[in-house]
Design an enzyme around this catalytic site. Structure first.
Site, mmCIF file in Angstrom:
data_model
loop_
_atom_site.group_PDB
_atom_site.id
_atom_site.type_symbol
_atom_site.label_atom_id
_atom_site.label_comp_id
_atom_site.label_asym_id
_atom_site.label_seq_id
_atom_site.Cartn_x
_atom_site.Cartn_y
_atom_site.Cartn_z
ATOM 1 N N LYS A 21 7.258 -8.340 12.105
ATOM 2 C CA LYS A 21 8.877 -9.517 12.024
ATOM 3 C C LYS A 21 8.788 -11.585 12.682
ATOM 4 C CE LYS A 21 10.411 -4.957 13.887
ATOM 5 N NZ LYS A 21 10.000 -4.535 14.538
ATOM 6 N N THR A 27 -5.150 -5.726 4.031
ATOM 7 C CA THR A 27 -3.855 -4.245 3.349
ATOM 8 C C THR A 27 -4.398 -2.843 3.360
ATOM 9 O OG1 THR A 27 -2.330 -3.300 1.701
ATOM 10 C CG2 THR A 27 -3.753 -5.163 0.944
ATOM 11 N N ASP A 47 -3.167 -0.786 1.898
ATOM 12 C CA ASP A 47 -2.757 -0.328 0.012
ATOM 13 C C ASP A 47 -3.676 -0.772 -1.336
ATOM 14 O OD1 ASP A 47 -0.827 0.536 1.713
ATOM 15 O OD2 ASP A 47 0.359 -1.526 1.187
ATOM 16 N N ILE A 82 -0.867 8.003 11.026
ATOM 17 C CA ILE A 82 -2.470 7.981 11.340
ATOM 18 C C ILE A 82 -3.282 7.326 10.491
ATOM 19 C CG2 ILE A 82 -4.206 9.992 11.010
ATOM 20 C CD1 ILE A 82 -2.282 11.939 12.000
#
Lengths: 365, 365, 365, 365
Positions: free
Chosen positions: B76, B140, B142, B290
């Site tokens: 944030k 990342t 991802d 996890i």
């Protein structure tokens, strides 16, 4: 050739295959025994078209290392409640135990070894009362059987759950978050307690100690400083209940009814914490079936192997109506009748809870 | 003594600590450099009371092995949207970048290394445009950044997800069940695709290939025989979308808003399968955080270490406004400007999808 | 029914089974192909009594997860050097390639896929030159093939070796010890370099950089204070050589001749350190075959699966005399002729060595 | 402020840090206690310049997860045999126990907790007899203490060794090889027996059952068919002895004297098998210190944590001269005097050996 029939019933559990392998290996030492596996628990015998498999050493080589059960399992039905489809599409349940007895005679089966949980062993006892030469091997990852100090699968589940706590710890610390991990165990808190202790959790919620949300909130607040810095890992058992409330399984009949998983204990706790004004980020993880799967740890393989060898030797000694059990580091046999229905729960004033509180774990009491 | 400031931003990711350690170790070879860590991303600089930590070799010894980040992170705020509480209790966001520039000057910081995802690197670019000597390190799990062939953390996430598929496989097979595993990846299907392929899943649902539920149903049916025998493992990415529908994250703004996890892609798919008449038992597991935690695999530690060494050497060479990247097995630098916002998605006609279909994995298309 | 024959040759390697499974699954999509496995490399074809196994989907289900090779392998013999026992008990080696060609014709084999290392692919090329429809799939845990960016099995070996370094680190630190870990790799230092970097070793000795024992001693001394406090982890490749010396394998013909393991590179280094006056405790560990075994990591399973799918598609396209290779994240085919004998070694001035030195790892140079 | 001093002595062992953490956490609940750690076993007190470390919660947070010991250990010296360098460079050993008692008084230490093996606890008893307020915590990966059902570290060592057997199994099977794994355990076969049983080895050689090489050869031959097809995994304890022979440690004083590892039990067995005419390939692996390192399993963390909490509570209750022990699932205290020197070995006619033979494991008897 004498024949022993093996079946695995109930939820799968790491170590089932090790039991099967041990039975087959031990039987192979005797010259005149053959092992049959009933496919999908007793369904292999109960259905119209018999489905059994001869289990020799080649069939079971190396399986001690694999999760699950090579002969399949089921959580439904059984000889005393066999589902029969009616004309209107609904089911009724019939007693097929006589049919089963006949079928076993036809197959030349001398004795049956039933590997399964409390439900399965109740069936074993009823079959024994009907005259079946049956021996039970206890199975549950929940470790909640009073008759035995340990059941195989439990330690593996604890290791898997602990690994999850370890992994969540770094995330919690990096983000100042609260991470809630929901683990299995039904009405017992063994998996939660052991993994919370091993993972160094802040809070552990178990069914045996109903939690006061205010106590949990208070503990969480103490973990955070004025800047909102801090973190907390919470391990919660699926059967957890708030003070004055009940486990979700009781509310809903069963979590996961209609075969779908509803929000569980972890989500309820998260909502309660938010409602109580906790502002820190909360993330929940429901470990689910990962706990039941995979490679059994060495401890469980050895326990399971001991059970398998013992079970077959009980067949040789015709100790029917008995169940294998582990007591004081010995594998022994106990009457099925005594074993069933005697649940072993975490005692709130036990040494293990004392230890956990000694390293600062809060239980919400 | 020259000073370089390091910050880690965004979600935590295995390998962050290895980057930090590599920067510190590499800097220690130069005689006149000191490394500072900004606590909780740039918050350590942005808040009123500066919070930085001197990072020497002793402070970082052995941390390459640990998940998370020793200097904390946050998802944030940041220098351009610093939350300030108003009198009525609500927040407004102010631009604190000038304050940050001043503070860095005050601390004698020559250069900043910002380790973070796409969001963080957008901030890096804006700070660079304001004149900050800043260098980016991509992060990342991802693996969805076009600028770099690999990001650290991704391979670890894939290994963790694959281990889950392995564990679920034995349960699925023992029970004739359908097990659905939901993995991370945001808009990209890399983790789902890699773990489905490695785990030998039956079906893999990724955001890049919207799924036709009928196709999935058809495939599942083919896996079961007339007796209901069979099983299937399905891996689904959190960003999965049905044909004509949208990812749940789009529907709800963000899954997990109000800091709580709602039912996700796995649950939606389970309901759809049930609605379509699939009678087999279904169990869902949402792997959750996890995947982000724990010990980075060797591949990720080495990638992260290479990134850290390179990043510090870019500081020595004053290659500001650049980002570290891994291309064709070399660690290079690319302009931040080019790097940001260029998402790398799974291409439906790529070789990897072709491979997966070659071993029989269905994608619902 | 067209038939393709698969064989695995040379040392076993995590991922072999994933290649086999991928070939079988991919072939099953075509309606008119059958896969045969030759048992124990080409021995299944070369010996008098043919030994092949039909590999259908049921035969290979789930094997991608298992180490080793379900069709066996051998490191000896082959079609051009088939051992024949003479009357005096000694062996001579005969060319059995014509016999092999005839046998394949007899079996109706259209094409052969040979999965193996450099030695196996030299044989593939010779068989191709004789007219065999053969395709190669590279295999080596050593990752020392120039033709391909990665070989499956390598990353798994690195993860296993890194886990060993991690484990040794805590012992070294607790005891102020020097722990030396010997890893595989033949003439190449890839496994040693990658695991030393990932594990954070102090010293890494690889064949490509002959070590000056004085430089190693100097570095070790720097790690210990006046009280003898300190510790060091050393990773050494089995092919390591001292400056002016040679690898032990060169000295002894082969380490492990007469099928027994002699003391290796780690022991030599330990003796040299002691001789040079190092007083700290030294312990050596030779990781050995543990590196070749066990469950392949996800990375290797996926690489192996891609290789298998590609290999079968090369059969469909009759790309004989070619080998599968991984280049720049694509699986392609390259001529066997070019691929064989082109060793890929660690370059002493490469970026990876630069990275390792950047985090303080010494190479004894 | 009352002070308790903690020291860890002897070889490192997974779980040591969990004991330390538990002592500190438990002590922190009392308001008036402080924990000191003596660095490198009692050396921190015995050397001229005292070296102790205040251990508060921050100092031990998260260490239960790490192998080794954060306060260091040593296998040499101690208060009754402190090495002093003489003028001629040789050492003599002096009794420094009075110096130690004085120093502890000076530091205001009320009680000492000594975590260590049999050797360390003999020292504890002698110090107790001199009047020291000392409490012992047993530690050995070998599990060979009669006084306690389990010691922490043992189960972790078994899991590591079992993982090695699992990995070697696939190689053995693929290559028709004999793989011999040497594991630790000193005079006891507990690690060998447990890992052989869990890994499904063919042969297990333990010190308690001297092996007849002809019996081993006979068993190996049965595993191979006429074509030389077959394989075998052998687990051998480092303390193994042939019938009529002795353990190598007895022959050489100690394996690893001069701080170097000599060829051990596995190599001897390999040579014996070759000498007996076994023609199959043999490979040996000496697992070494990998067994002592790394992350303790959950079981060991919990046992170690229980020990730590109990040890501190024994301090509160002034139960000096006692040792923590685990008996029948309870942590209790036993007199040091009884505990020391009572070795627990595998009994050849025990149930566990019976189980192992029941699944076909041969012991060479």
């Amino acid at each position: 050739m004498k024949r022993v029939l093996v079946a695995t019933g109930g939820g799968d559990c790491p170590g089932l295959n090790a039991v099967i392998r041990a039975i087959v290996y031990r039987a192979s030492i005797e010259k005149d025994w053959e092992v049959l596996g009933s496919i999908q628990s007793f369904d292999g015998i109960l259905k119209d078209e018999t489905e059994v498999k001869v289990l020799d050493k080649d069939a079971v080589r190396g399986i001690h290392y694999r999760g699950g059960t090579i002969i399949g399992t089921t959580t439904k039905g059984g000889p005393f409640a066999w589902p029969v489809k009616k004309e209107d599409g609904s089911y009724e349940f019939e007693d097929r135990s006589d049919y089963m007895m006949d079928k076993l005679k036809e197959l030349g089966v001398e004795a049956v070894i039933s590997i399964g949980g409390d439900g399965s062993q109740r069936i074993s006892q009823k079959l024994y009362e009907k005259g079946m030469n049956i021996i039970g091997v206890p199975k549950t990852i929940d470790n909640d059987l009073k008759a035995t100090d340990f059941t195989f699968g439990f330690q593996t589940a604890v290791e898997v759950a602990t690994d999850a706590v370890d992994k969540l710890n770094t995330t919690a610390a990096s983000h100042n978050r609260i991470l809630i991990l929901e683990v299995m165990g039904r009405d017992a808190g063994w998996i939660a307690l052991n993994s919370a202790l091993a993972g160094g959790a802040e809070v552990c919620i178990i069914p045996e100690i109903p939690y006061d949300i205010n106590k949990v909130v208070e503990r969480i607040r103490r973990r955070y400083d004025k800047d909102g810095r801090g973190f907390a890992n919470i391990v919660i058992a699926e059967g957890a209940k708030p003070l004055g409330g009940s486990a979700l399984a009781e509310e809903y009949g069963e979590i996961g009814n209609e075969n779908l998983k509803l929000s569980g204990a972890a989500d309820r706790l998260a909502r309660e914490l938010k409602a109580a004004g906790i502002t820190a980020d909360i993330r929940t993880t429901v470990l689910g079936h990962i706990q039941r799967g995979g490679i059994p740890c060495a401890f469980d393989r050895n326990l399971a192997t001991s059970f398998g060898v013992k079970a077959f030797e009980m067949v040789l000694e015709k100790q029917y109506g008995q169940m294998v059990a582990y007591r004081n580091f010995e594998v022994i046999s106990v009457p099925l009748e005594e074993a069933i229905g005697s649940q072993k729960l975490v005692e709130p004033d036990s040494q293990m809870i004392h230890t956990a509180k000694g390293v600062g774990i809060a239980f919400g009491d």
